[in-house]
Design a protein around this motif. Sequence first.
Motif, PDB file in Angstrom:
ATOM      1  N   PRO A 192      45.103  36.707  33.944  1.00 33.96           N
ATOM      2  CA  PRO A 192      44.688  38.056  34.331  1.00 33.96           C
ATOM      3  C   PRO A 192      43.430  38.477  33.584  1.00 33.96           C
ATOM      4  N   PHE A 193      42.572  39.236  34.282  1.00 38.18           N
ATOM      5  CA  PHE A 193      41.325  39.718  33.683  1.00 38.18           C
ATOM      6  C   PHE A 193      41.265  41.241  33.762  1.00 38.18           C
ATOM      7  N   TYR A 194      40.930  41.858  32.636  1.00 39.61           N
ATOM      8  CA  TYR A 194      40.717  43.295  32.578  1.00 39.61           C
ATOM      9  C   TYR A 194      39.261  43.571  32.211  1.00 39.61           C
ATOM     10  N   ALA A 195      38.652  44.517  32.922  1.00 36.59           N
ATOM     11  CA  ALA A 195      37.280  44.924  32.623  1.00 36.59           C
ATOM     12  C   ALA A 195      37.291  46.251  31.875  1.00 36.59           C
ATOM     13  N   VAL A 196      36.466  46.354  30.851  1.00 41.16           N
ATOM     14  CA  VAL A 196      36.338  47.620  30.137  1.00 41.16           C
ATOM     15  C   VAL A 196      35.534  48.592  30.990  1.00 41.16           C
ATOM     16  N   GLU A 207      40.241  45.616  40.452  1.00 47.52           N
ATOM     17  CA  GLU A 207      41.193  46.613  40.934  1.00 47.52           C
ATOM     18  C   GLU A 207      41.324  47.729  39.887  1.00 47.52           C
ATOM     19  N   PRO A 208      41.570  48.960  40.346  1.00 50.72           N
ATOM     20  CA  PRO A 208      41.704  50.072  39.394  1.00 50.72           C
ATOM     21  C   PRO A 208      42.695  49.806  38.272  1.00 50.72           C
ATOM     22  N   SER A 209      43.775  49.106  38.576  1.00 54.55           N
ATOM     23  CA  SER A 209      44.794  48.824  37.563  1.00 54.55           C
ATOM     24  C   SER A 209      44.311  47.836  36.506  1.00 54.55           C
ATOM     25  N   MET A 210      43.189  47.153  36.787  1.00 59.43           N
ATOM     26  CA  MET A 210      42.653  46.149  35.861  1.00 59.43           C
ATOM     27  C   MET A 210      41.418  46.662  35.127  1.00 59.43           C
ATOM     28  N   ARG A 211      41.180  47.971  35.195  1.00 65.93           N
ATOM     29  CA  ARG A 211      40.063  48.569  34.461  1.00 65.93           C
ATOM     30  C   ARG A 211      40.621  49.411  33.320  1.00 65.93           C
ATOM     31  N   LEU A 212      40.072  49.202  32.129  1.00 66.06           N
ATOM     32  CA  LEU A 212      40.604  49.828  30.925  1.00 66.06           C
ATOM     33  C   LEU A 212      39.792  51.052  30.507  1.00 66.06           C
TER      34      LEU A 212
END
Length: 228
Positions: A192-196, A207-212
């Motif tokens: 999984p990848f999260y973007a700051v 996806e909105p859920s993957m943005r911090l």
Amino acid sequence: MATTTQTHRYEALVFDLDGTLIDSAPDIAAALNLMLERNNWPAQSVATVEKFIGFGARRLVHDLFVSLGLPSDDGTIDAALEEYLDNYARTPADRTRFYPHVREDLEALRDCGIRLGLCTNKPQELALKVLGILGIAHLFDAIVGADAAPASKPDPAHLMAVAERMKLNGRPWAYVGDTIVDKTTAAGAGVPFYAVSWGTGRRVDVEPSMRLARLRDLDGMDDAARED
């Protein structure tokens, strides 16, 4: 009597460094400009330099030179790269700052039991020097720079080298970054990848859920109530 146990969504988190945890573009630009000016080439703004950060030092110099119409043969790039890195190593964190809440959130994640790693396209020695100056090297179980892995980002072998050092095989973990390079790296590694949501991270499509909004949002506490 009901008791509550808490588990985390991820046992470990691996982070990119530049643009994700720290705003290092001013120091990178200063080191580049010393090299450019000594060679009678035009100095560049921090905003311009920031566009080329993410693929590692050599690619940074090469792509900048191409964009400026400067010589980009191997010999010229090699010499410019060496001079740039020498400049950067002398003052690697004079202008570098944490993004808001990053340091406290890293400490909070570690304090609640999540293991932390770092995957950066900075050279290993330089990355360790910057982290030492900033006082956060001790927070990471593994730190892997571009020259300390079989290949560098966006090759997933770089990210997997961090996972191997942390012995994450089969365990839930995720990668956090701020560029398409980071997103591509995570996809290649199958994690999984999260973007700051700061800096260049705002331009990465996730996806909105993957943005911090905050790194601490990754504590991912799942409460499971169980009866005695």
